[in-house]
Structure formats: structure tokens, C-alpha cells
Scaffold this motif. Structure first.
Motif, PDB file in Angstrom:
ATOM      1  N   ARG A 213       0.836  -1.195   0.000  1.00  0.00           N
ATOM      2  CA  ARG A 213       0.000   0.000   0.000  1.00  0.00           C
ATOM      3  C   ARG A 213       0.871   1.245   0.000  1.00  0.00           C
ATOM      4  O   ARG A 213       1.917   1.294   0.660  1.00  0.00           O
ATOM      5  CB  ARG A 213      -0.903  -0.024   1.240  1.00  0.00           C
ATOM      6  N   ALA A 239       3.995  -2.088  -7.169  1.00  0.00           N
ATOM      7  CA  ALA A 239       2.617  -2.573  -7.306  1.00  0.00           C
ATOM      8  C   ALA A 239       1.861  -2.265  -6.027  1.00  0.00           C
ATOM      9  O   ALA A 239       2.238  -2.719  -4.947  1.00  0.00           O
ATOM     10  CB  ALA A 239       2.612  -4.071  -7.573  1.00  0.00           C
ATOM     11  N   GLU A 241      -1.682   0.471  -4.413  1.00  0.00           N
ATOM     12  CA  GLU A 241      -2.388   1.740  -4.447  1.00  0.00           C
ATOM     13  C   GLU A 241      -2.457   2.314  -3.037  1.00  0.00           C
ATOM     14  O   GLU A 241      -2.218   1.606  -2.062  1.00  0.00           O
ATOM     15  CB  GLU A 241      -3.809   1.577  -5.004  1.00  0.00           C
ATOM     16  N   ARG A 245      -0.050   8.151  -3.474  1.00  0.00           N
ATOM     17  CA  ARG A 245       0.438   7.977  -4.842  1.00  0.00           C
ATOM     18  C   ARG A 245       0.805   9.304  -5.505  1.00  0.00           C
ATOM     19  O   ARG A 245       1.892   9.440  -6.087  1.00  0.00           O
ATOM     20  CB  ARG A 245      -0.597   7.245  -5.694  1.00  0.00           C
ATOM     21  N   GLU A 246      -0.061  10.281  -5.448  1.00  0.00           N
ATOM     22  CA  GLU A 246       0.209  11.558  -6.107  1.00  0.00           C
ATOM     23  C   GLU A 246       1.465  12.220  -5.536  1.00  0.00           C
ATOM     24  O   GLU A 246       2.312  12.723  -6.285  1.00  0.00           O
ATOM     25  CB  GLU A 246      -0.995  12.492  -5.948  1.00  0.00           C
ATOM     26  N   GLU A 249       4.553  10.323  -6.788  1.00  0.00           N
ATOM     27  CA  GLU A 249       4.864  10.643  -8.188  1.00  0.00           C
ATOM     28  C   GLU A 249       5.555  12.002  -8.282  1.00  0.00           C
ATOM     29  O   GLU A 249       6.514  12.172  -9.063  1.00  0.00           O
ATOM     30  CB  GLU A 249       3.583  10.618  -9.020  1.00  0.00           C
ATOM     31  N   THR A 262       8.048   3.091 -12.174  1.00  0.00           N
ATOM     32  CA  THR A 262       6.662   2.975 -12.641  1.00  0.00           C
ATOM     33  C   THR A 262       5.765   2.540 -11.497  1.00  0.00           C
ATOM     34  O   THR A 262       6.051   1.552 -10.807  1.00  0.00           O
ATOM     35  CB  THR A 262       6.548   1.944 -13.784  1.00  0.00           C
ATOM     36  N   PHE A 263       4.694   3.294 -11.274  1.00  0.00           N
ATOM     37  CA  PHE A 263       3.667   2.896 -10.321  1.00  0.00           C
ATOM     38  C   PHE A 263       2.625   2.081 -11.077  1.00  0.00           C
ATOM     39  O   PHE A 263       1.951   2.597 -11.980  1.00  0.00           O
ATOM     40  CB  PHE A 263       3.033   4.123  -9.664  1.00  0.00           C
ATOM     41  N   LEU A 264       2.490   0.822 -10.726  1.00  0.00           N
ATOM     42  CA  LEU A 264       1.647  -0.102 -11.477  1.00  0.00           C
ATOM     43  C   LEU A 264       0.208  -0.133 -11.000  1.00  0.00           C
ATOM     44  O   LEU A 264      -0.656  -0.695 -11.686  1.00  0.00           O
ATOM     45  CB  LEU A 264       2.222  -1.524 -11.386  1.00  0.00           C
ATOM     46  N   GLY A 265      -0.068   0.429  -9.821  1.00  0.00           N
ATOM     47  CA  GLY A 265      -1.402   0.284  -9.255  1.00  0.00           C
ATOM     48  C   GLY A 265      -1.583  -1.115  -8.701  1.00  0.00           C
ATOM     49  O   GLY A 265      -0.637  -1.895  -8.574  1.00  0.00           O
ATOM     50  N   LEU A 266      -2.822  -1.460  -8.364  1.00  0.00           N
ATOM     51  CA  LEU A 266      -3.114  -2.781  -7.817  1.00  0.00           C
ATOM     52  C   LEU A 266      -2.940  -3.837  -8.896  1.00  0.00           C
ATOM     53  O   LEU A 266      -3.481  -3.711  -9.996  1.00  0.00           O
ATOM     54  CB  LEU A 266      -4.551  -2.808  -7.282  1.00  0.00           C
ATOM     55  N   ARG A 267      -2.173  -4.884  -8.592  1.00  0.00           N
ATOM     56  CA  ARG A 267      -1.907  -5.949  -9.567  1.00  0.00           C
ATOM     57  C   ARG A 267      -2.321  -7.298  -8.982  1.00  0.00           C
ATOM     58  O   ARG A 267      -2.234  -7.533  -7.780  1.00  0.00           O
ATOM     59  CB  ARG A 267      -0.419  -5.992  -9.903  1.00  0.00           C
TER      60      ARG A 267
END
Length: 373
Positions: A213, A239, A241, A245-246, A249, A262-267
Motif C-alpha cells: 500500500r 505494485a 495503491e 500515490r500523487e 509521483e 513505474t507505479f503499477l497500481g493494484l496488480r
């Protein structure tokens, strides 16, 4: 109230398990593993959540579990839903309550006052809580549970030392996280080279993988700082969320690592990501027993982790190493010592003592108030 009996004559308990939500994560995975074991032992099991979100619907249906969930999958904290849980528990009268995570534990402790179960168990998944207020709330209500379960010897020592739980070895039990190593490996079906290409990572680059997280506990800024101290041959994907996050970045842009991160988000393909990576990096400020480290060991993926929670215990005798938490320079140095993996040549580390069968037997024995066989 005495336990009722199944059709085969075994004692059959009503067990209520409470957790914040069923959004996929380590605590949620462990709780459902416990629920499955209790159901298989013949108990009648209900899983209740305080918030919406259910990433385990198929598993829950397959395990035959009852659930008390909010009406809306997007529901946040709702006092009315909490009230419904209290009312349903009052009517159902569970003989055992089990809670995971702080908010769920506080509500369950209220239930314990009203329902008076024969046995009440709280599970602390980290070695500390985020704030002094949370620590105080946990401490002053701890007497409403019979036992607190933690998932590492290190966490148990820390929790007793800082007064979060009673300094009484009879009141705190260590049960490690469980893992089905074969199932983790079976989920890795993609070709690692193709996965790397899909991630935009060059074949000759060292690929770091972060999973978790995007929150303060995981201390991603230290990882980003460490990445900025390495050369351009090192890339990283994360990986997960979360609320940071913002900000992360923006930090990556300031540090000049956006092109390598690279932020992949939930995988849902974590084993494939592990098969393609050269190291898992865990930069957390605190942990209990991180599931992601167990999964990496099962996959033969070297781990670089903060020296928190059970990480040192887990990595003894492996290719991995621990570094001081919050030390970007030490983390960068450890990353610099990590070579590119040669295909899938790394052998999985032993996870036998974390095998689900053994862990589930310990949980069933605790819920049934007897020694594990």
C-alpha cells in the motif's frame, strides 16, 4: 454457552471473524486462511467487515463462508453498518470472536462486552501502531480479549516492551503467517522476459520490485531516495495503491527518477512480477511478518528489507539482507550489491515452517482452546 455438535459429533463453535475490509492485502489473506481452517474443522464461521470492498468473493463462496458486509461495495466507515454488526452478533451469539486490525479489534472488544463469548482473540499484524492515540486505545481495551496473536517473535517482544499488550507470555501468542508456496509458484505463468518487456524494462537493467500500500508505513520515499542514488542501470516498479500515490509521483519527479520508476497500481499477477524482477525491496518503517517477503522466498527472489518486524528472521540463510529503516544510503548500497538474476536460476528458500497446514492447526487449536496436535 456450550458448543453445539456437528452431525459427526464433533464440537462445533460459532466463530465471528472481524476485519476492516476484504480489499486484497496480507492481513485479509491470513484471516480468510484462518476462516477456511475453522470451517474445515466443523465450525460455523461468519466474516464481518467494517467497510466495503471484497477481492475474495470467489474464494469465500468456495469455502462456504457466511459474510456480514456493507450493502455497497464502495462503502466507507459507516456507524449504521457497525450497529448492524453489533445487533447481528447479539442475536447470533458467537462463542469465539477473532479480530484483525485496529478498528475491527476495537469494535469486537465492544461486542465482547455485550455478547460475552467463551473466548476472544485479537490479532496484531504489526510490531507497533501508527500513533500514540491508537496505541493507548489498544492498550486500555486489551483486557477485553483473552489472547493477542502476533506473527513474529520480534513483534511480540516489541509489543510487550512498549506496553501495547500486557507483559504476560500467557496473553500473547506467536503464530506466523501462512503461505502455500506451491500455489504462489503455480501462479507465475508468464515468460519473465516478456513481463520485463511489457513493463518497459531493458533486458540488461536491474529490476527492483516494491509491493504494498502507498502509505506512510511502507516508507516509499526512502526507496525513491535510494533509487536516486543508484545509476541508470537500475529500474523499479511498485505494485500497490494508496493515499500517497500523487505525492510519491511528485517526489519521483523532483528526484529525477520518474523515467526509471513505474507505479503499477493494484496488480493480481504478483508472482509473474516476482519472476521477472531481480530483487524485492521492502523499505517499511515497521512490519509484523510481511507476506510479500514469504512469497518472494517461495519464488526464489532475493529480498532487501528494512530491519523491522520478522524480516531478519525470515532472511537468515538466504541471499537477502536487511538494512536500517529510513536509511536511503544503506538501501542504495544494498541495491548496488544486487546483480542481475540469471534467468530463473535462484532456488526457492524454505518456507516449510510457514506452510498453511501447520499455521492453520495452530489457529484451530487456539480458537478451540487446546494445544496444536
Amino acid at each position: 454457552m456450550s458448543p453445539h455438535r456437528s452431525e459427526h459429533g464433533e464440537e462445533r463453535r460459532r466463530v465471528l471473524l472481524v476485519i476492516n475490509s476484504l480489499v486484497r492485502g496480507g492481513a485479509e489473506t491470513q484471516l480468510l486462511g484462518v476462516a477456511r481452517a475453522l470451517r474445515q474443522a466443523g465450525d460455523e464461521v461468519v466474516v464481518a467487515t467494517l467497510r466495503g470492498g471484497n477481492d475474495f468473493a470467489e474464494q469465500i463462496e468456495g469455502d462456504g463462508l457466511q459474510t456480514w458486509l456493507p450493502a455497497s461495495p464502495d462503502a466507507g466507515w459507516d456507524v449504521r453498518h457497525a450497529g448492524r454488526i453489533v445487533w447481528r452478533a447479539w442475536r447470533w451469539r458467537p462463542e469465539v470472536t477473532v479480530s484483525f486490525l485496529l478498528q475491527a479489534t476495537l469494535l469486537t472488544r465492544l461486542l465482547n462486552v455485550l455478547v460475552r463469548p467463551r473466548r476472544s482473540i485479537a490479532s496484531m499484524r504489526n510490531e507497533k501502531l501508527e500513533t500514540r492515540l491508537r496505541t493507548w486505545l489498544y492498550r486500555v481495551t486489551c483486557g477485553l480479549d483473552d489472547v493477542v496473536v502476533t506473527n513474529s517473535r520480534s513483534a511480540a517482544r516489541t509489543l510487550r516492551h512498549n506496553g501495547t499488550v500486557p507483559d504476560d507470555p500467557r496473553r500473547i501468542v506467536v503464530i506466523p503467517n501462512g503461505i502455500d508456496a506451491d500455489a504462489v509458484r503455480a501462479r507465475a505463468t508468464a515468460d519473465p522476459a516478456r513481463t520485463r518487456a511489457a513493463l518497459g524494462v531493458a533486458a540488461e537493467s536491474v529490476l527492483l520490485l516494491g509491493i504494498g500500500r502507498l502509505s506512510d508505513q511502507k516508507d516509499w520515499p526512502t526507496l525513491l531516495d535510494a533509487l536516486a542514488r543508484t545509476d541508470d542501470s537500475v529500474s523499479c516498479v511498485i505494485a500497490g495503491e494508496g493515499p500517497q500515490r500523487e505525492a510519491l509521483e511528485a517526489l519521483a519527479a523532483r528526484l529525477g527518477v520518474s523515467e526509471r520508476l513505474t507505479f503499477l497500481g493494484l496488480r493480481h499477477d504478483v508472482p509473474d512480477l516476482m519472476a521477472a524482477a531481480d530483487a524485492l525491496v521492502l523499505s517499511s518503517r515497521y512490519e509484523g511478518t510481511p507476506n510479500v517477503v514469504l512469497e518472494a522466498l517461495a519464488m526464489g527472489l532475493p529480498v532487501i528489507a528494512s530491519d523491522v518486524g520478522a524480516c531478519r528472521e525470515l532472511l537468515e540463510g538466504t541471499e537477502g539482507e536487511v538494512v536500517p529503516p529510513g536509511d536511503a544510503a544503506a538501501l542504495a548500497a544494498a541495491i548496488g550489491r544486487r546483480p542481475r538474476r540469471a534467468g530463473d536460476s535462484s532456488a526457492p528458500a524454505s518456507t516449510e515452517r510457514f506452510a498453511w497446514g501447520a499455521v492453520q492447526r495452530q489457529w484451530v487449536a487456539l480458537v478451540h482452546d487446546r494445544r496444536a496436535g
